[in-house]
Design a protein around this motif. Sequence first.
Motif, PDB file in Angstrom:
ATOM      1  N   TYR A 137       1.032  -0.930   0.008  1.00  0.00           N
ATOM      2  CA  TYR A 137       0.171   0.260  -0.178  1.00  0.00           C
ATOM      3  C   TYR A 137       0.880   1.736   0.230  1.00  0.00           C
ATOM      4  CZ  TYR A 137      -4.961  -2.382   0.610  1.00  0.00           C
ATOM      5  OH  TYR A 137      -5.469  -3.254   0.856  1.00  0.00           O
ATOM      6  N   PRO A 138       0.530   2.228  -0.333  1.00  0.00           N
ATOM      7  CA  PRO A 138       1.016   3.431  -0.931  1.00  0.00           C
ATOM      8  C   PRO A 138       1.175   3.778   1.134  1.00  0.00           C
ATOM      9  CG  PRO A 138      -1.024   4.002  -1.574  1.00  0.00           C
ATOM     10  CD  PRO A 138      -0.496   2.324  -1.074  1.00  0.00           C
ATOM     11  N   ASP A 139       1.837   5.423   1.375  1.00  0.00           N
ATOM     12  CA  ASP A 139       2.216   5.714   2.609  1.00  0.00           C
ATOM     13  C   ASP A 139       0.720   6.687   2.866  1.00  0.00           C
ATOM     14  OD1 ASP A 139       1.964   7.403   4.659  1.00  0.00           O
ATOM     15  OD2 ASP A 139       4.384   8.450   3.771  1.00  0.00           O
ATOM     16  N   GLY A 152      -2.392  12.594 -15.387  1.00  0.00           N
ATOM     17  CA  GLY A 152      -2.570  11.786 -15.855  1.00  0.00           C
ATOM     18  C   GLY A 152      -2.324  10.134 -14.411  1.00  0.00           C
ATOM     19  N   LEU A 153      -1.796  10.954 -13.026  1.00  0.00           N
ATOM     20  CA  LEU A 153      -1.184  10.312 -12.213  1.00  0.00           C
ATOM     21  C   LEU A 153      -1.963  10.906 -11.654  1.00  0.00           C
ATOM     22  CD1 LEU A 153       2.744   9.885 -11.572  1.00  0.00           C
ATOM     23  CD2 LEU A 153       0.988   7.791 -12.141  1.00  0.00           C
ATOM     24  N   ASN A 204      -2.016   7.378  -4.878  1.00  0.00           N
ATOM     25  CA  ASN A 204      -1.557   6.073  -5.169  1.00  0.00           C
ATOM     26  C   ASN A 204       0.402   6.578  -5.112  1.00  0.00           C
ATOM     27  OD1 ASN A 204      -0.033   6.299  -7.994  1.00  0.00           O
ATOM     28  ND2 ASN A 204      -2.091   6.893  -8.662  1.00  0.00           N
ATOM     29  N   ALA A 205       1.042   5.688  -4.496  1.00  0.00           N
ATOM     30  CA  ALA A 205       2.362   5.088  -4.626  1.00  0.00           C
ATOM     31  C   ALA A 205       3.229   6.162  -6.234  1.00  0.00           C
ATOM     32  CB  ALA A 205       2.723   4.172  -4.354  1.00  0.00           C
ATOM     33  N   SER A 208       5.050   9.419  -5.812  1.00  0.00           N
ATOM     34  CA  SER A 208       7.189   9.055  -6.168  1.00  0.00           C
ATOM     35  C   SER A 208       7.403  10.470  -7.589  1.00  0.00           C
ATOM     36  CB  SER A 208       7.566   7.690  -6.390  1.00  0.00           C
ATOM     37  OG  SER A 208       7.367   6.908  -5.859  1.00  0.00           O
ATOM     38  N   ALA A 209       6.021   9.658  -8.705  1.00  0.00           N
ATOM     39  CA  ALA A 209       6.603  10.930  -9.128  1.00  0.00           C
ATOM     40  C   ALA A 209       6.389  12.898  -8.578  1.00  0.00           C
ATOM     41  CB  ALA A 209       5.183  11.363 -10.715  1.00  0.00           C
ATOM     42  N   ALA A 210       6.192  13.083  -7.810  1.00  0.00           N
ATOM     43  CA  ALA A 210       5.452  14.732  -7.590  1.00  0.00           C
ATOM     44  C   ALA A 210       7.033  14.801  -6.699  1.00  0.00           C
ATOM     45  CB  ALA A 210       4.091  14.027  -6.230  1.00  0.00           C
TER      46      ALA A 210
END
Length: 366
Positions: A57-59, A225-226, A252-253, A257-259
């Motif tokens: 799961y994401p944080d 898109g994310l 979401n994970a 990460s992307a941000a």
Amino acid sequence: MAIEFSERIRRLPVYPAAGGYAQDAPLVRLASNESPFAPLPAVREAIQHALVNLNRYPDPSNSLLRRRLSDRYGVPASRIAIGNGSCDILLAAGEALLEPGAEVLYAWPSFSVYPHLSAASGATAVTVALDGSERHDLEAMLSEITVATRLVIVCNPNNPTSTALPLSSIAGFLAEVPSHVCVIVDEAYCEFNLLADPDASIALLERHPNLALLRTFSKVHGLCGLRVGFALCGSEALPQALDQVRQPFFCNALAQSAALEALSHQDEVEERVARTVAERNSLAEGLRELGIGFADSQANFCWVHLGQDVDEAEIMRGLLDRGVLVRGGTALGSETPALRVTYGLPEENERFLAALAEVLQPAVTR
Ligand SMILES: *Cc1c(COP(=O)(O)O)cnc(C)c1O
């Protein structure tokens, strides 16, 4: 028998989505204020690295992202809310603040998500017409604040009209709004606004615990898109309430990460803004040559005035026939024919201008 839905479902408007998603042929997509630039290579790499952990799961507290945002903007992490896109924060704010009998106040035409907040909660939407320059009329908005007002939204720069107010006007407005009324300044396009440094509004948070500045990775960072957005808040109360009304793993994970990675590429962001502003100037010149009016844009899109005698739907069809997808103004609240056109790459903007020149010829004959 048909399924029986809640009262809420009958109240909720359907979001005016852009068309063209089912289209096979390559389209010039200028309908959703997206970035024409692909995510940066380093951001794509960060997403790639995050893929292997997708079994986890994401944080749920988005702690690393909030810490980096805190470092970047100088706002304590406890006063930063994350969202599954900034629309998620808007809708959650509606849920946290509104209920039947309460009022939400915003300008119109403005962002098409705002009407959902009253419809979803049963609160009353109070809308205030834009001024003659298609900017927020903050004086008129102030006069609409009542004992029932819970939330005020100011979209700066405003979608769909592209116009912006100077920061001093916003500051003056905030000084007059009662401190128990939450004010969200939706700054989805603030990086494209040349009237003020995008970081300048942050100082207002120290004076106004009821203020939230809504930002997103969707526009200038090109990550729509994310789905990841955030709010810089004047107090911890709003982020806490927003988390109470949402599911735990709303961001979401891959988005986190992307941000995170996107935040450390400020130079590239500024370079992309400069390219967009160059397109803004060149499209303005092209429209002037065609004798077409438009609003003073401080965003990554242009609000084109088609003129009373022009059939907007016919123009849209003509543009689509020529492979160019834009957004019609009347679906976004305009009372007169208009187009909302995102600035694309230079060749895309040229294609739009050429197509518009062609379709406007027969359309103005009535
Ligand atoms: C695009 C946009 C947003 C951002 O939406 P996301 O959910 O972050 O993609 C927010 N507000 C306005 C006014 C917008 O135009």
